[in-house]
Design a protein around this motif. Structure first.
Motif, mmCIF file in Angstrom:
data_model
loop_
_atom_site.group_PDB
_atom_site.id
_atom_site.type_symbol
_atom_site.label_atom_id
_atom_site.label_comp_id
_atom_site.label_asym_id
_atom_site.label_seq_id
_atom_site.Cartn_x
_atom_site.Cartn_y
_atom_site.Cartn_z
ATOM 1 N N THR A 1 0.986 -1.143 -0.046
ATOM 2 C CA THR A 1 0.207 0.057 -0.016
ATOM 3 C C THR A 1 0.925 1.279 0.126
ATOM 4 N N SER A 2 0.458 2.370 -0.674
ATOM 5 C CA SER A 2 1.305 3.365 -0.558
ATOM 6 C C SER A 2 0.431 4.635 0.071
ATOM 7 N N THR A 3 0.831 5.208 1.152
ATOM 8 C CA THR A 3 0.106 6.161 2.084
ATOM 9 C C THR A 3 1.140 7.448 2.426
ATOM 10 N N GLY A 4 0.386 8.357 2.605
ATOM 11 C CA GLY A 4 1.249 9.486 3.011
ATOM 12 C C GLY A 4 1.244 9.458 4.661
ATOM 13 N N GLU A 5 0.589 8.556 5.201
ATOM 14 C CA GLU A 5 0.657 8.716 6.661
ATOM 15 C C GLU A 5 2.004 8.335 7.391
ATOM 16 N N ARG A 6 2.561 9.009 8.174
ATOM 17 C CA ARG A 6 4.155 8.526 8.522
ATOM 18 C C ARG A 6 3.750 7.937 10.051
ATOM 19 N N ILE A 7 4.247 6.659 10.367
ATOM 20 C CA ILE A 7 3.839 6.194 11.472
ATOM 21 C C ILE A 7 5.269 6.168 12.479
ATOM 22 N N GLY A 8 4.782 6.389 13.676
ATOM 23 C CA GLY A 8 5.952 6.343 14.539
ATOM 24 C C GLY A 8 5.782 5.518 15.684
ATOM 25 N N ILE A 9 6.604 4.679 16.236
ATOM 26 C CA ILE A 9 6.428 3.522 17.218
ATOM 27 C C ILE A 9 7.441 3.649 18.159
ATOM 28 N N VAL A 10 6.612 3.630 19.733
ATOM 29 C CA VAL A 10 7.531 3.685 20.801
ATOM 30 C C VAL A 10 7.160 2.313 21.595
ATOM 31 N N PRO B 1 5.307 4.501 5.565
ATOM 32 C CA PRO B 1 6.603 5.088 6.089
ATOM 33 C C PRO B 1 6.653 4.832 7.752
ATOM 34 N N MET B 2 7.764 4.673 8.357
ATOM 35 C CA MET B 2 7.825 4.261 9.728
ATOM 36 C C MET B 2 9.136 4.639 10.278
ATOM 37 N N THR B 3 9.112 5.212 11.547
ATOM 38 C CA THR B 3 10.258 5.682 12.279
ATOM 39 C C THR B 3 9.936 4.716 13.744
ATOM 40 N N VAL B 4 11.082 4.034 14.352
ATOM 41 C CA VAL B 4 10.953 3.512 15.687
ATOM 42 C C VAL B 4 11.754 4.192 16.443
ATOM 43 N N MET B 5 11.633 4.291 17.954
ATOM 44 C CA MET B 5 12.524 4.786 18.554
ATOM 45 C C MET B 5 13.293 3.698 19.485
ATOM 46 N N LEU C 1 10.880 11.489 17.268
ATOM 47 C CA LEU C 1 9.879 10.897 16.633
ATOM 48 C C LEU C 1 8.882 11.595 16.560
ATOM 49 N N ALA C 2 8.515 12.559 17.196
ATOM 50 C CA ALA C 2 7.215 13.271 17.143
ATOM 51 C C ALA C 2 7.522 14.228 15.806
#
Length: 303
Positions: free
Chosen positions: A2-11, A30-34, A59-60
């Motif tokens: 899937t293509s999406t503009g929402e960027r996901i962060g996970i703590v 798209p994802m970023t993890v701490m 992250l925020a």
């Protein structure tokens, strides 16, 4: 993908968070993890294309939706407070931890005041189902917020239940855990009484097995109590005590007498108090037996 503009962060990329993160990034988000000290899941997510940050502030700044998979309310409160202070890109926080609903509602109010939606989506089942994308989740959210996050929840949950507005998810999770942990305290005491009177755990399992009182939790509990499978139910007594503290606190805040809940909580408080908090829930059977002078030898109960 899937293509999406929402960027996901996970703590909180731990036992449950790792599987959740894996399934979200595989869906194309798209994802970023701490990062944290347990590097194995972090490095795995980096290899799958996730970015890594060292702080909540970082992250925020690069996340639109932040998922939290943390030990409990104190840790969630710390992270959310920092997000509110930073006023980064975040527009939605999804808390998958098991938390105190009183705290959850307070955090949601603070988030809403600055235009951030707060959703509680605690988890049921195990890290295996997290990895397979087949977790259960009980969601507390307004209808619009639920509709916005549901496509992401579907990446990692096979069963999604909106159970009410914010706080309802954590309330239902605590009620669910109360039932399970109540069974654990009951089974542990039953086995001790039986052992003292010449009835072994295997015999008791044979009586319940396949009958009206059988259930999945009974089976995993007995896989340890009888078969000595230490990994049958990997949920610590410390976490059980934490959840029961939240449950009894919620009952008190609600004006509900909690005789049963307090008794169950005290079973786990005792276990943690004597230094067994890192043991798993079915091991409560050993603790109750030992406190009553009953020792186990070669898989049998001996008084």
């Amino acid at each position: 993908m899937t293509s999406t503009g929402e960027r996901i962060g996970i703590v909180g990329v731990g036992l449950m968070g790792h599987g959740i993160a894996k399934n979200i990034i595989e869906a194309g988000y798209p994802m970023t993890v701490m990062g944290h000290r347990n590097r194995a899941p972090i490095e795995d997510m980096r290899q799958r294309g996730a970015g890594e940050t060292d702080t909540v502030t970082q992250l925020a700044a690069v996340s639109d939706i932040v998922f939290l998979c943390l030990p409990g309310s104190p840790q969630v409160e710390t992270v959310v407070t920092q997000i509110l202070k930073d006023k980064g890109a975040v527009h939605t926080i999804v808390d998958c931890s098991t938390c105190d609903p009183v705290s959850t509602r307070s955090l949601a109010k603070a988030c809403n005041e600055v235009g951030i939606a707060f959703v509680d989506a605690p988890l049921a089942r195990t890290p295996k189902e997290a990895w397979e994308g087949q977790l259960d989740t009980m969601v507390g959210a307004g209808e619009a917020d639920f509709a916005r996050v549901e496509p992401i929840l579907k990446c990692w949950a096979g069963r999604i239940m909106r159970v009410g507005d914010v706080g309802a998810g954590h309330t239902v999770k605590l009620l669910n855990n109360f039932v399970a942990l109540g069974y654990a305290a009951l089974y542990a005491e039953v086995l001790a009484i039986g052992a003292r009177n010449g009835v072994e755990a295997a015999t008791f399992r044979g009586i319940i097995d396949g009958g009206r009182m059988d259930c999945g939790f009974f089976q995993t509990f007995m896989q340890y109590a009888v078969d000595r499978n230490r990994d049958a139910h990997k949920f610590t007594l410390r976490n059980a005590h934490k959840d029961m503290r939240y449950l009894t606190g919620l009952a008190s805040e609600s004006g509900i007498a909690s005789h049963m809940a307090s008794s169950v909580k005290n079973s786990f408080a005792t276990a943690e108090g004597i230094g067994r908090g890192d043991d798993y829930v079915p091991m409560l059977a050993d603790i109750v037996a030992e406190l009553n002078g009953i020792t186990r030898k070669e898989g049998s109960d001996r008084a």
